[in-house]
Structures are given as structure tokens and as C-alpha cells.
Design an enzyme around this catalytic site. Structure first.
Site, PDB file in Angstrom:
ATOM      1  CE1 TYR A 168      -4.151  -1.886   1.271  1.00 19.98           C
ATOM      2  CE2 TYR A 168      -2.406  -3.338   2.044  1.00 19.98           C
ATOM      3  CZ  TYR A 168      -3.742  -3.113   1.735  1.00 19.98           C
ATOM      4  OH  TYR A 168      -4.647  -4.134   1.905  1.00 19.98           O
ATOM      5  CG  HIS A 196      -8.601   0.376  -2.881  1.00 19.79           C
ATOM      6  ND1 HIS A 196      -9.407  -0.559  -2.261  1.00 19.79           N
ATOM      7  CD2 HIS A 196      -9.407   1.431  -3.190  1.00 19.79           C
ATOM      8  CE1 HIS A 196     -10.643  -0.100  -2.199  1.00 19.79           C
ATOM      9  NE2 HIS A 196     -10.677   1.099  -2.745  1.00 19.79           N
ATOM     10  CE  LYS A 250      -5.147  -6.204  -4.116  1.00 10.52           C
ATOM     11  NZ  LYS A 250      -5.761  -4.894  -3.938  1.00 10.52           N
TER      12      LYS A 250
END
Length: 245
Positions: A148, A156, A193
Site C-alpha cells: 500500500y 487500496h 493490482k
């Protein structure tokens, strides 16, 4: 992939209080109180007073444990977190069940016996933490860690992190087949991600001790799916023709 902040004020709040500042305050507080952690299986338990509790939560170290004690809060640290606070930040001591303090070598032997691949996982963890990334376990995403930009309440996680090493190159392990890459990339894409591979190379023989971690190299590799439409020279022309039709 740009950071995905949670709310309009989240980015400003993160900039006003950088993670490095929060971690530094935690470090000073732990040194001042001569904090000790207790080895407990595959984790380390550490008691924190109210001010430290807030700092632990803000710095994202450990997980709070429900306790009946009103004057202190217990935190469960992962082996990577505990060794980072002990050997890198030098702000806590770790004791065994006999209440005797463990030196670096004893602590290292204990932790490497409890977790497969711990030397490389710890090197990867410390590498990211020293760059002021917040690092959490990535088991739920099928990776070693997630990283993070700041506190998870504000943003997020951006990276799903896989740790590979020279030892992996000599064995039939993760990411040796194209299907492994494909599955991992699809999973990372579905949870927004970027896949970050940290490949750790030894410079010399022997075990990795905390004091010699700087002798190991970390190579960062970002793996993404290729979208051919984003690479076409005549993309603008194609889009205009599509609109006309």
C-alpha cells in the site's frame, strides 16, 4: 496503475502525514519504553500502551488482539514485522518463553526454522518497508505480500508481490510455466493490482543473517498483460473512423 484513494480527502491526508513520519514516531516511542516482544509460535506478541496502540495502528505493524486489560493493547506481529522492528529499526527486543532476550543469531535460527523461505521473504519485506510502503500478507490474493502507498484505510493496495530467489531458479516452483503467469495476472487484474516480482539474489554463500542483508540484491520486475490496442500507432485514426461509422 494510479493509486486508488478512498475518498476525496484521503490523498491530502496521506500527504499531510507521510508514512515515514508515523513509523519514526513509533520507533522513538518503542525505544523510550524499552519494549519487548514475546516469541509465540510463528508470531511475536507485544504489549502497547494507548499512545503506542495508535501508532501501531497508523503505521500498520501487527494486528490487535482482543484483551481484557484496559491499560494495554496486545499486538500480534508477523515474523517479518518483528525482525524488522528488532534488527532493522532496533526499537524492540524479543524474548523467548524463558524471558531471556534472543540475540540476532538466535532469533534468526528460530524464525528460519518456523517459515519456509523466510530469509528471502524478510529481505523482500524490509526492502519495501524501507521505501515507506505499507506491507501486508497477500495470502488472500495468492501472493506473498500486498503493498500500500499509505494506510489501507486511505488507499487500496497497488501491488501484489511475489518473492522469488536464486533457490527458486534451481527448482520447479512458482511461475515456471506460462499457465502460472496467466493465472496470477488474471487474478491481479480482477482485483485491480499490479503484479510486482521481487527476485532476490545471493552475493556469496551461507545463510542470510540480518546484519548481512545489504549484501543481497533485489531486482524489481513489474509484469502486466499486454493490450495491443494501446500500442497501435493509428489508434486515434481508428477511433475517429469508428465514430464516423
Amino acid at each position: 496503475m494510479a493509486p486508488r484513494w478512498k475518498g476525496k480527502a484521503a490523498e491530502a491526508k496521506a500527504l499531510a502525514e507521510p508514512m515515514s513520519t508515523i513509523v519514526s514516531r513509533l520507533q522513538s516511542s518503542l525505544i523510550e519504553s524499552n519494549s519487548q516482544g514475546l516469541l509465540s509460535g510463528c508470531s511475536v506478541l507485544l504489549a502497547a500502551h494507548p499512545e503506542q496502540t495508535e501508532l501501531f495502528n497508523h503505521a500498520c505493524f501487527g494486528r490487535p488482539i482482543i484483551s481484557a486489560e484496559k491499560d494495554k493493547q496486545w499486538f500480534q506481529l508477523s515474523l517479518e514485522e518483528a525482525l524488522y522492528l528488532c534488527s532493522v529499526m532496533k526499537c524492540i527486543k524479543v524474548v523467548g518463553e524463558n524471558k531471556c532476550e534472543k540475540n540476532d543469531e538466535e532469533l534468526w535460527r528460530y524464525m528460519t526454522s518456523k517459515k519456509v523461505g523466510f530469509p528471502f521473504l524478510f529481505k523482500a519485506y524490509s526492502h519495501l518497508r524501507m521505501k515507506n510502503w505499507v506491507v501486508r500478507a497477500g495470502t488472500q490474493y495468492g501472493v506473498d505480500f500486498v503493498a500500500y502507498r499509505h494506510h489501507p484505510a486511505l488507499v487500496h493496495s497497488e501491488y501484489a508481490v511475489l518473492v522469488l530467489s536464486d533457490e527458486d531458479d534451481n527448482k520447479n516452483t512458482r511461475l515456471k510455466a506460462w499457465s502460472d503467469f496467466h493465472c496470477t495476472l488474471r487474478l491481479c487484474g480482477s482485483v485491480a493490482k499490479t503484479l510486482l516480482i521481487l527476485h532476490i539474489s545471493k552475493n556469496g554463500d551461507g545463510a542470510i543473517f540480518p546484519s548481512s542483508l545489504e549484501n543481497y540484491c533485489v531486482e524489481e520486475r513489474i509484469v502486466t498483460r499486454w493490450n495491443p490496442e494501446q500500442s497501435r500507432e493509428n489508434q486515434t485514426i481508428v477511433q475517429k473512423e469508428s465514430c464516423k461509422s
